[in-house]
Design an enzyme around this catalytic site. Structure first.
Site, PDB file in Angstrom:
ATOM      1  N   ASN A   9       0.875  -1.177   0.000  1.00  0.00           N
ATOM      2  CA  ASN A   9       0.000   0.000   0.000  1.00  0.00           C
ATOM      3  C   ASN A   9       0.908   1.221   0.000  1.00  0.00           C
ATOM      4  O   ASN A   9       1.463   1.587   1.034  1.00  0.00           O
ATOM      5  CB  ASN A   9      -0.893  -0.012   1.254  1.00  0.00           C
ATOM      6  CG  ASN A   9      -1.721   1.256   1.369  1.00  0.00           C
ATOM      7  OD1 ASN A   9      -1.748   2.078   0.453  1.00  0.00           O
ATOM      8  ND2 ASN A   9      -2.387   1.430   2.492  1.00  0.00           N
ATOM      9  N   LYS A  11       0.129   4.174  -0.287  1.00  0.00           N
ATOM     10  CA  LYS A  11      -0.545   5.370   0.253  1.00  0.00           C
ATOM     11  C   LYS A  11      -0.318   6.543  -0.729  1.00  0.00           C
ATOM     12  O   LYS A  11      -0.190   6.295  -1.922  1.00  0.00           O
ATOM     13  CB  LYS A  11      -0.055   5.660   1.669  1.00  0.00           C
ATOM     14  CG  LYS A  11      -0.154   4.409   2.558  1.00  0.00           C
ATOM     15  CD  LYS A  11      -0.026   4.666   4.013  1.00  0.00           C
ATOM     16  CE  LYS A  11      -0.191   3.352   4.770  1.00  0.00           C
ATOM     17  NZ  LYS A  11      -0.167   3.518   6.210  1.00  0.00           N
ATOM     18  N   HIS A  95      -9.629   1.025   4.939  1.00  0.00           N
ATOM     19  CA  HIS A  95      -8.348   1.287   5.603  1.00  0.00           C
ATOM     20  C   HIS A  95      -8.569   2.300   6.725  1.00  0.00           C
ATOM     21  O   HIS A  95      -9.386   3.211   6.597  1.00  0.00           O
ATOM     22  CB  HIS A  95      -7.331   1.822   4.588  1.00  0.00           C
ATOM     23  CG  HIS A  95      -5.946   1.875   5.151  1.00  0.00           C
ATOM     24  ND1 HIS A  95      -5.523   2.895   5.979  1.00  0.00           N
ATOM     25  CD2 HIS A  95      -4.899   1.023   5.038  1.00  0.00           C
ATOM     26  CE1 HIS A  95      -4.268   2.658   6.345  1.00  0.00           C
ATOM     27  NE2 HIS A  95      -3.862   1.523   5.776  1.00  0.00           N
ATOM     28  N   GLU A  97      -7.015   4.798   7.660  1.00  0.00           N
ATOM     29  CA  GLU A  97      -6.869   6.216   7.278  1.00  0.00           C
ATOM     30  C   GLU A  97      -8.128   6.722   6.582  1.00  0.00           C
ATOM     31  O   GLU A  97      -8.493   7.896   6.709  1.00  0.00           O
ATOM     32  CB  GLU A  97      -5.607   6.382   6.401  1.00  0.00           C
ATOM     33  CG  GLU A  97      -4.346   6.253   7.239  1.00  0.00           C
ATOM     34  CD  GLU A  97      -3.142   5.682   6.511  1.00  0.00           C
ATOM     35  OE1 GLU A  97      -3.105   5.712   5.268  1.00  0.00           O
ATOM     36  OE2 GLU A  97      -2.230   5.180   7.209  1.00  0.00           O
ATOM     37  N   GLU A 167      -5.229  -4.593  10.770  1.00  0.00           N
ATOM     38  CA  GLU A 167      -4.252  -3.516  10.911  1.00  0.00           C
ATOM     39  C   GLU A 167      -4.555  -2.715  12.179  1.00  0.00           C
ATOM     40  O   GLU A 167      -5.390  -1.800  12.141  1.00  0.00           O
ATOM     41  CB  GLU A 167      -4.317  -2.576   9.704  1.00  0.00           C
ATOM     42  CG  GLU A 167      -3.915  -3.207   8.401  1.00  0.00           C
ATOM     43  CD  GLU A 167      -3.365  -2.179   7.416  1.00  0.00           C
ATOM     44  OE1 GLU A 167      -2.225  -2.348   6.975  1.00  0.00           O
ATOM     45  OE2 GLU A 167      -4.066  -1.192   7.117  1.00  0.00           O
ATOM     46  N   GLY A 173       2.446   2.804  10.726  1.00  0.00           N
ATOM     47  CA  GLY A 173       3.372   3.918  10.552  1.00  0.00           C
ATOM     48  C   GLY A 173       4.093   4.354  11.815  1.00  0.00           C
ATOM     49  O   GLY A 173       4.720   5.415  11.845  1.00  0.00           O
ATOM     50  N   SER A 212       3.526  -1.609  10.488  1.00  0.00           N
ATOM     51  CA  SER A 212       4.970  -1.633  10.768  1.00  0.00           C
ATOM     52  C   SER A 212       5.610  -2.992  10.487  1.00  0.00           C
ATOM     53  O   SER A 212       6.517  -3.418  11.218  1.00  0.00           O
ATOM     54  CB  SER A 212       5.253  -1.173  12.201  1.00  0.00           C
ATOM     55  OG  SER A 212       4.853   0.181  12.359  1.00  0.00           O
TER      56      SER A 212
HETATM   57  P1  13P Z   1       3.050   0.768   7.671  1.00  0.00           P
HETATM   58  O1  13P Z   1       3.608  -0.513   7.111  1.00  0.00           O
HETATM   59  O2  13P Z   1       3.764   1.983   7.161  1.00  0.00           O
HETATM   60  O3  13P Z   1       2.939   0.729   9.161  1.00  0.00           O
HETATM   61  O4  13P Z   1       1.558   0.899   7.105  1.00  0.00           O
HETATM   62  C1  13P Z   1       0.679  -0.149   7.241  1.00  0.00           C
HETATM   63  C2  13P Z   1      -0.541   0.124   6.447  1.00  0.00           C
HETATM   64  O5  13P Z   1      -1.329   0.994   6.775  1.00  0.00           O
HETATM   65  C3  13P Z   1      -0.746  -0.656   5.231  1.00  0.00           C
HETATM   66  O6  13P Z   1      -2.028  -0.486   4.743  1.00  0.00           O
END
Ligand code: 13P
Length: 254
Positions: A9, A11, A95, A97, A167, A173, A212
């Site tokens: 992903n 992002k 997701h 976010e 997640e 992150g 992470s």
């Molecule tokens: P990170 O791997 O940067 O923690 O992000 C995870 C994520 O949100 C994948 O969709």
């Protein structure tokens, strides 16, 4: 046996030049993990670039988001039909976010899940609790609520062509992944909850972990019984890291 899935992903990151180099390296390295399904979810505007780069490979193309509506007067939106037209195989749905920054509630997430399946895109349904919810002992309640909201609308049978991604919001992150045991406990809970409705579908369902995941913690996470791969954010922007994570899924399953 469930084939592991490792999905990137990106992002809201990337540029044409950056993507070109990253995709070229991933395509070259992917040959070493042929027993793992790989997917790349770039920003919408780069989907076609990725489609071309991934043509003639086994790597799937995925979208990070989609509209809950069919084509029409929805300025700025991208429909499931369009994503299927551009050869997407997957779409992230729900997701954290999207849920927290863009106000997507369970109703919107369920509508997007349905829309995705209507056009034969495999939804990757993301669920996860915040730190506050975990500390209050509400993890299972939150996950069950997010899962049940979608299953209530779409039905358990739709999980035959879908993926669930656990997640935890506090691990995204932050550099602080859930421990393998913490993640496994939630994955087992999800599988058990699906099994209450259909044991066969639950056994076949891929439940991937995100938050992470790095080259140095992927193998121990993927070694857990109910963790069937990963959804990778930050580490997916470096080809060597993403490929090391993909190889970790490969070696733990063979
Ligand atoms: P990170 O791997 O940067 O923690 O992000 C995870 C994520 O949100 C994948 O969709």
């Amino acid at each position: 046996m469930r084939t592991p899935l490792v999905a990137a992903n990106w992002k809201m990151n990337g540029s044409r030049q950056f993507n070109e180099a990253l995709l070229t390296q991933i395509v070259a390295g992917a040959r070493q993990c042929a027993d793992v399904d790989l997917a790349i979810c770039p920003p919408h505007v780069y989907l076609d670039q990725a489609r071309v780069a991934l043509a003639n490979t086994e790597i799937g193309l995925g979208a990070q988001n989609l509209s809950q509506y069919d084509d029409g007067a929805f300025t700025g939106e991208v429909s499931a039909r369009m994503l299927a037209d551009i050869e997407c195989r997957y779409s992230l749905v729900g997701h954290s976010e999207r849920r927290t920054l863009f106000g997507e509630d369970d109703g919107t997430v369920s509508a997007k899940f349905r829309q995705s399946q209507m056009y034969a895109l495999q939804p990757i349904l993301c669920v996860g609790e915040t730190l506050e919810e975990r500390d209050a002992g509400r993890t299972e309640e939150v996950i069950a609520g997010q899962l049940d909201a979608v299953l209530g609308v779409a039905g358990v049978f739709t999980l035959t062509a879908a993926v669930v991604a656990y997640e935890p919001v506090w691990a995204i992150g932050t550099g602080h992944s859930a421990s393998p045991e913490q993640a496994q406990a939630v994955h087992a809970f999800i599988r058990e909850r699906v099994a209450r409705q259909d044991g066969t579908i639950a056994r076949r369902l891929r439940i991937i972990y995100g938050g992470s995941v790095k080259a140095d913690n992927a193998a121990e996470l993927f070694a857990m019984e109910d963790i069937d791969g990963g959804l990778i954010g930050g580490a997916s922007l470096k080809a060597e890291d993403f490929l090391a994570i993909a190889r970790a899924a490969s070696t733990t399953r063979t």
